[in-house]
Scaffold this active site. Structure first.
Site, short mmCIF file in Angstrom:
data_model
loop_
_atom_site.label_atom_id
_atom_site.label_comp_id
_atom_site.label_asym_id
_atom_site.label_seq_id
_atom_site.Cartn_x
_atom_site.Cartn_y
_atom_site.Cartn_z
CG ASP A 38 -2.10 0.92 1.10
OD1 ASP A 38 -2.40 1.34 -0.03
OD2 ASP A 38 -2.72 1.23 2.13
CG ASN A 81 -7.86 -2.07 -5.39
OD1 ASN A 81 -6.98 -2.89 -5.16
ND2 ASN A 81 -8.11 -1.07 -4.53
#
Ligand code: IPE
Ligand code: IPE
Ligand code: MG
Length: 261
Positions: A37, A85
Protein backbone atom coordinates in the site's frame (compact mmCIF):
# COMPACT_ATOMS: atom_id res chain seq x y z
CA UNK A 1 17.57 -21.41 0.92
CA UNK A 2 20.31 -20.03 3.11
CA UNK A 3 22.32 -17.17 4.52
CA UNK A 4 24.97 -17.78 1.84
CA UNK A 5 22.43 -17.44 -0.94
CA UNK A 6 21.07 -14.27 0.57
CA UNK A 7 24.53 -12.78 1.09
CA UNK A 8 25.40 -13.37 -2.59
CA UNK A 9 23.13 -10.43 -3.48
CA UNK A 10 24.12 -8.09 -0.64
CA UNK A 11 27.15 -5.80 -1.07
CA UNK A 12 29.80 -6.48 1.60
CA UNK A 13 29.42 -4.23 4.62
CA UNK A 14 26.00 -2.94 3.60
CA UNK A 15 23.54 -2.49 6.50
CA UNK A 16 21.44 -5.34 5.06
CA UNK A 17 24.33 -7.74 5.68
CA UNK A 18 24.11 -7.30 9.46
CA UNK A 19 20.34 -7.79 9.31
CA UNK A 20 20.72 -10.93 7.19
CA UNK A 21 23.20 -12.40 9.69
CA UNK A 22 20.70 -11.90 12.51
CA UNK A 23 18.02 -14.04 10.83
CA UNK A 24 17.35 -17.43 12.39
CA UNK A 25 17.00 -19.70 9.35
CA UNK A 26 15.46 -22.43 11.52
CA UNK A 27 12.45 -20.27 12.40
CA UNK A 28 11.47 -18.54 9.17
CA UNK A 29 7.84 -17.70 8.44
CA UNK A 30 6.59 -20.43 6.11
CA UNK A 31 4.37 -17.97 4.29
CA UNK A 32 4.62 -14.16 4.12
CA UNK A 33 1.66 -12.10 2.89
CA UNK A 34 2.04 -8.43 1.99
CA UNK A 35 -0.53 -5.65 1.54
CA UNK A 36 1.44 -3.41 -0.81
CA UNK A 37 0.00 0.00 0.00
CA UNK A 38 0.98 3.65 -0.42
CA UNK A 39 1.83 3.91 -4.12
CA UNK A 40 -0.57 6.84 -4.58
CA UNK A 41 0.86 8.71 -1.60
CA UNK A 42 4.42 8.09 -2.81
CA UNK A 43 3.51 9.67 -6.14
CA UNK A 44 1.60 12.56 -4.53
CA UNK A 45 4.66 13.43 -2.41
CA UNK A 46 6.55 13.90 -5.67
CA UNK A 47 3.73 15.73 -7.47
CA UNK A 48 3.48 12.81 -9.91
CA UNK A 49 0.39 11.01 -11.23
CA UNK A 50 -0.67 8.00 -9.09
CA UNK A 51 0.35 5.57 -11.80
CA UNK A 52 4.00 6.60 -11.32
CA UNK A 53 3.72 5.25 -7.79
CA UNK A 54 2.51 1.92 -9.15
CA UNK A 55 5.35 1.88 -11.67
CA UNK A 56 7.92 2.57 -8.94
CA UNK A 57 6.35 -0.21 -6.84
CA UNK A 58 7.50 -2.81 -9.36
CA UNK A 59 11.09 -2.44 -8.19
CA UNK A 60 9.93 -3.25 -4.65
CA UNK A 61 8.13 -6.35 -5.91
CA UNK A 62 11.29 -7.51 -7.66
CA UNK A 63 13.40 -6.98 -4.54
CA UNK A 64 10.95 -8.70 -2.19
CA UNK A 65 10.35 -11.70 -4.47
CA UNK A 66 14.07 -12.37 -4.89
CA UNK A 67 14.91 -11.80 -1.21
CA UNK A 68 12.07 -14.09 -0.07
CA UNK A 69 13.19 -16.85 -2.43
CA UNK A 70 16.80 -16.56 -1.29
CA UNK A 71 15.77 -16.54 2.37
CA UNK A 72 13.93 -19.81 1.84
CA UNK A 73 10.36 -18.64 2.40
CA UNK A 74 7.92 -21.34 1.23
CA UNK A 75 5.19 -19.02 0.00
CA UNK A 76 4.88 -15.29 -0.65
CA UNK A 77 1.53 -13.66 -1.40
CA UNK A 78 1.38 -10.10 -2.71
CA UNK A 79 -1.92 -8.20 -2.76
CA UNK A 80 -1.90 -6.47 -6.14
CA UNK A 81 -5.56 -5.70 -6.88
CA UNK A 82 -8.62 -6.14 -4.68
CA UNK A 83 -12.21 -6.76 -5.77
CA UNK A 84 -12.86 -3.26 -4.37
CA UNK A 85 -10.13 -1.62 -6.48
CA UNK A 86 -12.47 -1.52 -9.51
CA UNK A 87 -13.92 1.58 -7.81
CA UNK A 88 -10.83 3.50 -8.96
CA UNK A 89 -10.76 5.60 -12.16
CA UNK A 90 -10.68 3.41 -15.23
CA UNK A 91 -7.38 4.99 -16.34
CA UNK A 92 -5.72 3.85 -13.10
CA UNK A 93 -7.15 0.32 -13.39
CA UNK A 94 -6.00 0.06 -17.01
CA UNK A 95 -2.53 1.28 -16.08
CA UNK A 96 -2.29 -1.22 -13.22
CA UNK A 97 -3.21 -4.12 -15.50
CA UNK A 98 -0.71 -2.97 -18.14
CA UNK A 99 2.04 -2.75 -15.50
CA UNK A 100 1.21 -6.23 -14.29
CA UNK A 101 1.55 -7.65 -17.78
CA UNK A 102 4.83 -5.85 -18.30
CA UNK A 103 6.18 -7.03 -14.96
CA UNK A 104 5.40 -10.64 -15.81
CA UNK A 105 6.91 -10.47 -19.25
CA UNK A 106 10.10 -8.86 -17.97
CA UNK A 107 10.49 -10.96 -14.84
CA UNK A 108 9.55 -14.42 -16.02
CA UNK A 109 13.17 -15.38 -16.69
CA UNK A 110 14.31 -14.23 -13.26
CA UNK A 111 11.36 -15.99 -11.62
CA UNK A 112 12.36 -19.20 -13.37
CA UNK A 113 16.04 -18.75 -12.52
CA UNK A 114 15.07 -18.50 -8.86
CA UNK A 115 13.02 -21.74 -9.16
CA UNK A 116 9.84 -19.84 -8.17
CA UNK A 117 6.34 -21.17 -8.93
CA UNK A 118 4.08 -18.31 -9.94
CA UNK A 119 0.36 -18.52 -9.23
CA UNK A 120 -2.60 -16.12 -9.34
CA UNK A 121 -5.28 -16.11 -6.68
CA UNK A 122 -8.60 -14.29 -6.96
CA UNK A 123 -11.61 -14.16 -9.25
CA UNK A 124 -9.44 -14.36 -12.32
CA UNK A 125 -12.34 -15.13 -14.68
CA UNK A 126 -13.37 -11.47 -14.40
CA UNK A 127 -10.03 -10.21 -15.75
CA UNK A 128 -9.60 -9.22 -19.39
CA UNK A 129 -8.46 -11.80 -21.96
CA UNK A 130 -5.03 -10.23 -22.56
CA UNK A 131 -4.22 -10.18 -18.85
CA UNK A 132 -5.46 -13.75 -18.46
CA UNK A 133 -3.25 -14.87 -21.31
CA UNK A 134 -0.16 -13.33 -19.72
CA UNK A 135 -0.99 -14.85 -16.34
CA UNK A 136 -1.57 -18.29 -17.86
CA UNK A 137 1.79 -18.10 -19.66
CA UNK A 138 3.50 -17.21 -16.35
CA UNK A 139 1.81 -20.04 -14.48
CA UNK A 140 2.56 -22.61 -17.18
CA UNK A 141 6.19 -21.58 -17.55
CA UNK A 142 6.84 -21.93 -13.81
CA UNK A 143 4.52 -24.84 -12.94
CA UNK A 144 7.42 -27.31 -12.68
CA UNK A 145 9.50 -25.18 -10.30
CA UNK A 146 10.02 -26.58 -6.83
CA UNK A 147 11.08 -23.48 -4.90
CA UNK A 148 9.00 -20.69 -3.40
CA UNK A 149 5.35 -20.33 -4.39
CA UNK A 150 4.68 -16.74 -5.40
CA UNK A 151 0.98 -15.93 -5.28
CA UNK A 152 -0.24 -12.71 -6.77
CA UNK A 153 -3.68 -11.74 -5.43
CA UNK A 154 -5.57 -10.19 -8.33
CA UNK A 155 -9.23 -9.27 -8.28
CA UNK A 156 -8.95 -10.81 -4.84
CA UNK A 157 -11.34 -10.45 -1.91
CA UNK A 158 -11.22 -12.49 1.29
CA UNK A 159 -14.99 -12.67 1.57
CA UNK A 160 -15.34 -13.55 -2.12
CA UNK A 161 -12.82 -16.35 -1.58
CA UNK A 162 -14.81 -17.76 1.33
CA UNK A 163 -18.04 -17.59 -0.69
CA UNK A 164 -16.29 -19.32 -3.61
CA UNK A 165 -15.08 -22.06 -1.26
CA UNK A 166 -18.61 -22.55 0.12
CA UNK A 167 -19.94 -22.81 -3.43
CA UNK A 168 -17.30 -25.40 -4.24
CA UNK A 169 -18.26 -27.43 -1.19
CA UNK A 170 -21.90 -27.39 -2.30
CA UNK A 171 -21.04 -28.19 -5.93
CA UNK A 172 -18.86 -31.10 -4.81
CA UNK A 173 -21.78 -32.42 -2.77
CA UNK A 174 -19.81 -32.42 0.49
CA UNK A 175 -22.16 -33.34 3.37
CA UNK A 176 -22.28 -30.71 6.11
CA UNK A 177 -21.22 -33.27 8.71
CA UNK A 178 -18.07 -33.96 6.67
CA UNK A 179 -16.97 -30.35 6.49
CA UNK A 180 -14.40 -29.14 8.99
CA UNK A 181 -11.80 -26.34 9.05
CA UNK A 182 -9.12 -28.52 7.54
CA UNK A 183 -11.33 -29.56 4.59
CA UNK A 184 -12.67 -26.04 4.11
CA UNK A 185 -9.17 -24.60 3.86
CA UNK A 186 -8.49 -27.01 1.01
CA UNK A 187 -11.32 -25.36 -0.95
CA UNK A 188 -9.69 -21.93 -0.75
CA UNK A 189 -7.47 -20.46 -3.49
CA UNK A 190 -4.46 -21.22 -1.26
CA UNK A 191 -5.22 -24.95 -0.96
CA UNK A 192 -2.11 -26.92 -0.12
CA UNK A 193 -0.19 -23.91 1.20
CA UNK A 194 0.50 -23.09 4.84
CA UNK A 195 -1.35 -20.10 6.30
CA UNK A 196 0.69 -16.88 6.42
CA UNK A 197 2.78 -16.67 9.57
CA UNK A 198 3.61 -13.04 8.86
CA UNK A 199 1.36 -10.34 7.40
CA UNK A 200 3.06 -7.11 6.36
CA UNK A 201 1.28 -3.88 5.48
CA UNK A 202 3.10 -0.82 4.20
CA UNK A 203 2.22 2.87 4.54
CA UNK A 204 0.95 2.71 8.10
CA UNK A 205 -2.68 1.71 7.60
CA UNK A 206 -3.96 -0.47 10.46
CA UNK A 207 -6.47 -2.59 8.56
CA UNK A 208 -6.59 -5.81 6.58
CA UNK A 209 -8.71 -4.54 3.65
CA UNK A 210 -10.36 -7.89 2.86
CA UNK A 211 -7.05 -9.77 2.47
CA UNK A 212 -6.77 -13.51 3.22
CA UNK A 213 -9.40 -13.26 5.96
CA UNK A 214 -9.52 -16.99 6.65
CA UNK A 215 -5.79 -17.61 6.37
CA UNK A 216 -4.54 -14.79 8.64
CA UNK A 217 -6.41 -16.09 11.71
CA UNK A 218 -3.13 -16.40 13.63
CA UNK A 219 -0.71 -14.42 11.45
CA UNK A 220 1.68 -12.05 13.17
CA UNK A 221 1.01 -8.55 11.82
CA UNK A 222 3.79 -6.07 11.08
CA UNK A 223 2.93 -2.58 9.84
CA UNK A 224 5.49 -0.08 8.60
CA UNK A 225 5.06 3.58 7.69
CA UNK A 226 7.34 2.99 4.68
CA UNK A 227 5.39 3.45 1.44
CA UNK A 228 5.43 0.45 -0.90
CA UNK A 229 7.69 1.98 -3.61
CA UNK A 230 10.32 2.57 -0.87
CA UNK A 231 10.07 -0.97 0.53
CA UNK A 232 13.25 -3.02 0.03
CA UNK A 233 15.12 -6.10 1.29
CA UNK A 234 16.07 -4.18 4.45
CA UNK A 235 12.41 -3.73 5.42
CA UNK A 236 11.58 -7.36 4.70
CA UNK A 237 14.49 -8.50 6.88
CA UNK A 238 13.34 -6.14 9.64
CA UNK A 239 9.86 -7.65 9.45
CA UNK A 240 11.23 -11.21 9.63
CA UNK A 241 13.44 -10.30 12.61
CA UNK A 242 10.48 -8.68 14.40
CA UNK A 243 8.43 -11.81 13.67
CA UNK A 244 11.13 -14.01 15.17
CA UNK A 245 10.90 -12.08 18.45
CA UNK A 246 7.15 -12.61 18.82
CA UNK A 247 5.61 -15.10 21.27
CA UNK A 248 2.99 -17.08 19.40
CA UNK A 249 0.41 -18.58 21.71
CA UNK A 250 -2.54 -19.67 19.58
CA UNK A 251 -4.87 -19.08 22.50
CA UNK A 252 -2.72 -21.05 24.94
CA UNK A 253 -0.78 -19.65 27.86
CA UNK A 254 2.79 -20.74 27.22
CA UNK A 255 4.91 -18.78 24.74
CA UNK A 256 6.01 -21.13 21.95
CA UNK A 257 8.89 -20.71 19.49
CA UNK A 258 7.84 -19.12 16.19
CA UNK A 259 7.61 -22.33 14.19
CA UNK A 260 5.91 -24.79 16.52
CA UNK A 261 2.17 -25.17 16.74
C1 IPE B 1 -1.43 0.28 -3.39
O1 IPE B 1 -1.25 1.64 -3.40
C2 IPE B 1 -1.65 -0.32 -4.77
C3 IPE B 1 -3.02 -0.81 -5.00
C4 IPE B 1 -3.98 -0.83 -4.12
C5 IPE B 1 -3.29 -1.32 -6.33
P1 IPE B 1 -2.46 2.65 -3.44
O2 IPE B 1 -2.79 2.95 -4.86
O3 IPE B 1 -3.60 2.14 -2.62
O4 IPE B 1 -1.81 3.92 -2.75
P2 IPE B 1 -2.45 4.89 -1.67
O5 IPE B 1 -2.99 4.05 -0.58
O6 IPE B 1 -3.54 5.65 -2.39
O7 IPE B 1 -1.33 5.77 -1.25
C1 IPE C 1 -5.47 -2.81 -0.36
O1 IPE C 1 -5.10 -1.48 -0.53
C2 IPE C 1 -5.49 -3.50 -1.69
C3 IPE C 1 -4.19 -3.73 -2.29
C4 IPE C 1 -3.03 -3.48 -1.75
C5 IPE C 1 -4.22 -4.32 -3.60
P1 IPE C 1 -6.20 -0.35 -0.69
O2 IPE C 1 -5.47 0.94 -0.79
O3 IPE C 1 -7.14 -0.69 -1.76
O4 IPE C 1 -6.98 -0.46 0.71
P2 IPE C 1 -7.83 0.62 1.50
O5 IPE C 1 -8.80 1.21 0.52
O6 IPE C 1 -6.87 1.64 2.00
O7 IPE C 1 -8.48 -0.15 2.60
MG1 MG D 1 -4.11 2.34 -0.66
Amino acid sequence: MSLEQLLETIPRGAPDEALAREVNFEALPRHIAIIMDGNGRWAAQRHLPRVEGHRAGIESVRDVVETSARLGIGALTLYAFSVENWKRPVTEVTALMALLKRYLRLELDAINRNNIRFQVIGRTDELSADVLQELAAGQEATAGNSGMTFNIALNYGGRAEIVDAARRAIDAGIASADLDEQKFSQLLYTAGQPDPDLLIRTSGEMRVSNFLLWQIAYAEIWVTDTLWPDFRRKHLLEAVLAYQKRDRRYGGIKPTPALTR
